[in-house]
Design an enzyme around this catalytic site. Structure first.
Site, PDB file in Angstrom:
ATOM      1  N   SER A 178      -2.196  -2.476   1.783  1.00 45.68           N
ATOM      2  CA  SER A 178      -3.052  -2.231   2.945  1.00 45.68           C
ATOM      3  C   SER A 178      -3.199  -3.476   3.796  1.00 45.68           C
ATOM      4  CB  SER A 178      -4.442  -1.791   2.492  1.00 45.68           C
ATOM      5  OG  SER A 178      -5.280  -1.682   3.624  1.00 45.68           O
ATOM      6  N   LYS A 232      -5.303   3.355  -3.444  1.00 52.43           N
ATOM      7  CA  LYS A 232      -4.999   3.144  -2.014  1.00 52.43           C
ATOM      8  C   LYS A 232      -5.485   4.344  -1.187  1.00 52.43           C
ATOM      9  CE  LYS A 232      -3.296   1.443   1.797  1.00 52.43           C
ATOM     10  NZ  LYS A 232      -2.683   2.318   2.672  1.00 52.43           N
ATOM     11  N   HIS A 279      -9.118   4.051  -0.771  1.00 57.56           N
ATOM     12  CA  HIS A 279      -9.331   2.989   0.230  1.00 57.56           C
ATOM     13  C   HIS A 279      -9.242   3.593   1.634  1.00 57.56           C
ATOM     14  CE1 HIS A 279      -7.554   0.379   3.273  1.00 57.56           C
ATOM     15  NE2 HIS A 279      -8.240  -0.609   2.754  1.00 57.56           N
ATOM     16  N   ASN A 280      -8.215   4.376   1.866  1.00 57.99           N
ATOM     17  CA  ASN A 280      -8.040   4.971   3.199  1.00 57.99           C
ATOM     18  C   ASN A 280      -9.155   5.957   3.523  1.00 57.99           C
ATOM     19  OD1 ASN A 280      -5.651   3.532   3.042  1.00 57.99           O
ATOM     20  ND2 ASN A 280      -4.451   5.102   4.056  1.00 57.99           N
ATOM     21  N   GLU A 331     -12.023   4.043   4.522  1.00 54.27           N
ATOM     22  CA  GLU A 331     -11.736   3.540   5.887  1.00 54.27           C
ATOM     23  C   GLU A 331     -12.104   4.610   6.928  1.00 54.27           C
ATOM     24  OE1 GLU A 331      -7.706   1.852   6.185  1.00 54.27           O
ATOM     25  OE2 GLU A 331      -7.477   3.000   8.030  1.00 54.27           O
TER      26      GLU A 331
HETATM   27  P1  NBP Z   1       7.622   4.355   8.703  1.00 51.52           P
HETATM   28  O1  NBP Z   1       6.608   5.096   7.907  1.00 51.52           O
HETATM   29  O2  NBP Z   1       7.770   4.673  10.120  1.00 51.52           O
HETATM   30  O3  NBP Z   1       9.062   4.531   7.958  1.00 51.52           O
HETATM   31  C1  NBP Z   1      10.219   4.088   8.571  1.00 51.52           C
HETATM   32  C2  NBP Z   1      11.237   3.629   7.553  1.00 51.52           C
HETATM   33  O4  NBP Z   1      11.645   4.700   6.697  1.00 51.52           O
HETATM   34  C3  NBP Z   1      12.509   3.158   8.274  1.00 51.52           C
HETATM   35  O5  NBP Z   1      13.007   2.024   7.601  1.00 51.52           O
HETATM   36  C4  NBP Z   1      13.424   4.356   8.136  1.00 51.52           C
HETATM   37  O6  NBP Z   1      14.801   4.052   8.224  1.00 51.52           O
HETATM   38  C5  NBP Z   1      13.087   4.778   6.729  1.00 51.52           C
HETATM   39  N1  NBP Z   1      13.578   6.109   6.376  1.00 51.52           N
HETATM   40  C6  NBP Z   1      13.267   7.329   6.872  1.00 51.52           C
HETATM   41 BR1  NBP Z   1      12.129   7.636   8.264  1.00 51.52          BR
HETATM   42  N2  NBP Z   1      13.923   8.326   6.274  1.00 51.52           N
HETATM   43  C7  NBP Z   1      14.680   7.723   5.341  1.00 51.52           C
HETATM   44  C8  NBP Z   1      15.593   8.228   4.374  1.00 51.52           C
HETATM   45  N3  NBP Z   1      15.801   9.539   4.234  1.00 51.52           N
HETATM   46  N4  NBP Z   1      16.233   7.324   3.577  1.00 51.52           N
HETATM   47  C9  NBP Z   1      16.019   6.005   3.705  1.00 51.52           C
HETATM   48  N5  NBP Z   1      15.165   5.466   4.613  1.00 51.52           N
HETATM   49  C10 NBP Z   1      14.492   6.325   5.412  1.00 51.52           C
HETATM   50  O7  NBP Z   1       7.414   2.764   8.565  1.00 51.52           O
HETATM   51  P2  NBP Z   1       6.112   1.867   8.384  1.00 51.52           P
HETATM   52  O8  NBP Z   1       5.069   2.184   9.396  1.00 51.52           O
HETATM   53  O9  NBP Z   1       6.608   0.482   8.250  1.00 51.52           O
HETATM   54  O10 NBP Z   1       5.505   2.329   6.971  1.00 51.52           O
HETATM   55  C11 NBP Z   1       6.223   2.220   5.747  1.00 51.52           C
HETATM   56  C12 NBP Z   1       5.345   2.791   4.659  1.00 51.52           C
HETATM   57  O11 NBP Z   1       4.155   1.998   4.538  1.00 51.52           O
HETATM   58  C13 NBP Z   1       4.864   4.221   4.929  1.00 51.52           C
HETATM   59  O12 NBP Z   1       4.781   4.925   3.733  1.00 51.52           O
HETATM   60  C14 NBP Z   1       3.490   4.025   5.514  1.00 51.52           C
HETATM   61  O13 NBP Z   1       2.660   5.144   5.338  1.00 51.52           O
HETATM   62  C15 NBP Z   1       3.004   2.820   4.729  1.00 51.52           C
HETATM   63  N6  NBP Z   1       1.980   2.018   5.403  1.00 51.52           N
HETATM   64  C16 NBP Z   1       2.032   1.806   6.757  1.00 51.52           C
HETATM   65  C17 NBP Z   1       1.067   1.031   7.368  1.00 51.52           C
HETATM   66  C18 NBP Z   1       1.118   0.765   8.856  1.00 51.52           C
HETATM   67  O14 NBP Z   1       0.156   0.166   9.367  1.00 51.52           O
HETATM   68  N7  NBP Z   1       2.172   1.133   9.543  1.00 51.52           N
HETATM   69  C19 NBP Z   1       0.050   0.442   6.590  1.00 51.52           C
HETATM   70  C20 NBP Z   1       0.043   0.643   5.210  1.00 51.52           C
HETATM   71  C21 NBP Z   1       1.014   1.436   4.625  1.00 51.52           C
HETATM   72  P3  NBP Z   1      15.573   4.182   9.657  1.00 51.52           P
HETATM   73  O15 NBP Z   1      15.331   2.881  10.347  1.00 51.52           O
HETATM   74  O16 NBP Z   1      16.962   4.394   9.252  1.00 51.52           O
HETATM   75  O17 NBP Z   1      14.957   5.342  10.385  1.00 51.52           O
END
Ligand code: NBP
Length: 482
Positions: A128, A183, A186-187, A190
């Site tokens: 987080s 987690k 936590h959300n 939030e």
């Molecule tokens: P996203 O949740 O937008 O995921 C994008 C990533 O997933 C890209 O690298 C994409 O590859 C990959 N991907 C997908 Br879509 N389908 C795939 C598949 N079939 N095989 C392999 N790779 C695949 O990214 P994020 O916002 O960085 O979040 C990542 C994780 O962390 C999520 O679970 C999210 O819920 C969690 N999270 C996010 C935050 C936040 O603030 N954003 C905070 C805490 C936790 P590509 O580039 O080839 O499309």
């Protein structure tokens, strides 16, 4: 030379986490499904760093030291299952797959079993703190294959946020899906914190007629006291933020809230384990109601109410509002920790609640000074049945409950919704009521469905049925067979 750590998924969280881990002295291999993003990252932010990009899953896996530590930061859901299946052909016994995304804990339990059956290890870890947390230090909540933890501990402890006394915001949560469950809660918390702050803002704006500058000053002042937290801090900043033309951006934002599902999952879990999570549930429903923008606009024209304008002591009411927000926040965390306790018992996770409160003090979105109080309460009594029974919280609620009552009553009379503050006082009153009207409820159930009831004049566990109408038989519902 092989690399120490592997990370797959170079979106916002993955990229920043890689840079964070590398900055702590670890060499990192990276992979992304779309290779162009790996190339862009390598040529940009990763340039000159101890980071290596790979185009194929095979070469990515083979670039790592044994046992391999491979973290996925992927979109939650099917992509995680698909990527696990892509990794498995190249893994060796004892290798570790870590899911750092926001996966549902039920999926984590299933994946853990699947991966362990094949001779590998699996960790489901909450991360987080958003983009900035991932880069500078998030709060990390790992759980799953316990044998994998010693291999991950040095990396996660180094990458995690540190609070003022230097304690890392990371601790081993427990087996199974415990990391992702923590987690998720936590959300949920939030969601509750955010809605409570929004209600206080609405109250100041609509009932007290305060402008954005006054509201900004109030949140900034609150941030110096017991309400001090990241969310209060950013709220103060949002209130002061102006567009180039000087207009407050917050007033231009459409009032229709979005959500990604972790709040709903938290509420689902509370229903599964029978835990009254009324405040967080109301925060999810408040987002749902806000999203009906057109319907609300139509209703606002026809469902008029004879509401009262506030004409009392404004400074005293503002003082009440701060205390009400604090009381409601205490009740929200009480309910959230109640849910953690229920799941821990259900799954035998043996969660350490003091540790959970401690690792939420930094790095994550709900970080606040207040979490020290929760950590203290559980350190003093690890088996605390309810947070409100701890001396500090009992004192707060007993001392400030009238502020919460006055604020909720004022809002009700003025026709301004405060669902989370109302849920808080209702929970408090329900909890402290020795005899609730559930006697009548049990009588109703027995009347129409022969569901039986326990009696105040007999020991618990003895069940009785009354033939309320004179027409019923003696068969009770418990004797029905399916
Ligand atoms: P996203 O949740 O937008 O995921 C994008 C990533 O997933 C890209 O690298 C994409 O590859 C990959 N991907 C997908 Br879509 N389908 C795939 C598949 N079939 N095989 C392999 N790779 C695949 O990214 P994020 O916002 O960085 O979040 C990542 C994780 O962390 C999520 O679970 C999210 O819920 C969690 N999270 C996010 C935050 C936040 O603030 N954003 C905070 C805490 C936790 P590509 O580039 O080839 O499309």
């Amino acid at each position: 030379m092989k690399n120490t750590f592997g990370l797959a998924g170079l979106a916002v969280m993955g990229e920043n986490l890689v840079l964070n881990i590398e900055s702590r002295g670890f060499s990192v291999s990276v992979y992304n499904r779309t290779y162009a993003k790996t190339e862009k990252f390598m040529a940009g932010r990763a340039r000159g760093k101890n980071i290596t990009g790979f185009e194929s899953v095979k070469s990515f896996v083979e670039s790592l030291e044994s046992p391999r530590r491979i973290m996925m930061m992927l979109k939650a859901g099917d992509p995680v299952d698909q990527f696990i299946d892509q990794l498995i052909p190249y893994l060796e016994e004892g290798d570790i797959i870590i899911d750092g995304g926001n996966s549902n804990f039920h999926d984590t339990i299933r994946r853990l079993e699947y991966v362990e059956q094949k001779g590998f290890r699996f960790i489901g870890s909450g991360v987080s703190g958003g983009e900035e947390g991932a880069l500078k230090g998030p709060s990390i909540m790992p759980g799953g294959s316990v044998a994998a933890w010693p291999y991950l501990e040095p990396v996660f402890m180094a990458a995690a946020a540190k609070v003022d006394d230097g304690t890392p915001c990371c601790a081993w949560m427990g087996p199974g899906g415990s990391g992702h469950f923590v987690k998720m809660v936590h959300n949920g918390i939030e969601y509750g914190d955010m809605q409570l702050i929004c209600e206080a803002y609405h109250f100041m704006k609509e009932i007290m007629g305060m402008d954005n500058n006054e509201i900004h000053s109030t949140f900034a002042r609150w941030n110096k006291g017991e309400l001090s937290s990241y969310l209060i801090e950013i709220t103060a900043e949002i209130m002061a933020f102006r567009d180039q033309d000087g207009f407050a951006v917050v007033d231009r934002v459409l009032d229709a809230a979005g959500q990604k599902g972790t709040g709903k999952w938290t509420v689902d879990a509370s229903l599964d384990y029978g835990i009254p999570l009324s405040l967080i549930s109301e925060s999810v429903f408040a987002r749902c109601l806000s999203s009906f923008k057109e319907l609300r606009t139509e209703a606002s024209k026809v469902l008029s109410g004879d509401v009262a304008k506030f004409a009392g002591d404004r400074p005293a009411l503002l003082e009440d509002l701060g205390k009400a927000l604090y009381c409601a926040k205490i009740i929200s965390y009480t309910q959230g920790f109640g849910l953690l306790q229920a799941a821990s018992e259900e799954y035998g996770w043996q969660l350490n609640y003091a540790d959970i409160a401690r690792i939420w003090r930094g790095g994550c979105i709900i970080r606040s000074a207040f979490l020290d109080r929760i950590a203290e309460a559980y350190t003093e009594n690890p088996k605390l049945a309810n947070v409100l029974l701890a001396p500090y919280f009992k004192e707060q609620l007993v001392g400030s409950q009238m502020s919460l009552r006055r604020v909720v009553a004022t809002a009700l009379m003025a026709g301004i919704p405060m669902p989370c503050h109302s849920a808080a006082i209702n929970y408090f009153d329900g909890l402290r009521t020795q005899r609730l009207p559930a006697n009548l409820l049990q009588a109703q159930r027995d009347y129409f469905g022969a569901h039986t009831y326990e009696r105040v004049d007999k020991p618990r566990g003895e069940w009785f049925h009354t033939n309320w109408t004179g027409r019923g038989g003696t068969t009770t519902s418990t004797s029905y067979s399916k």
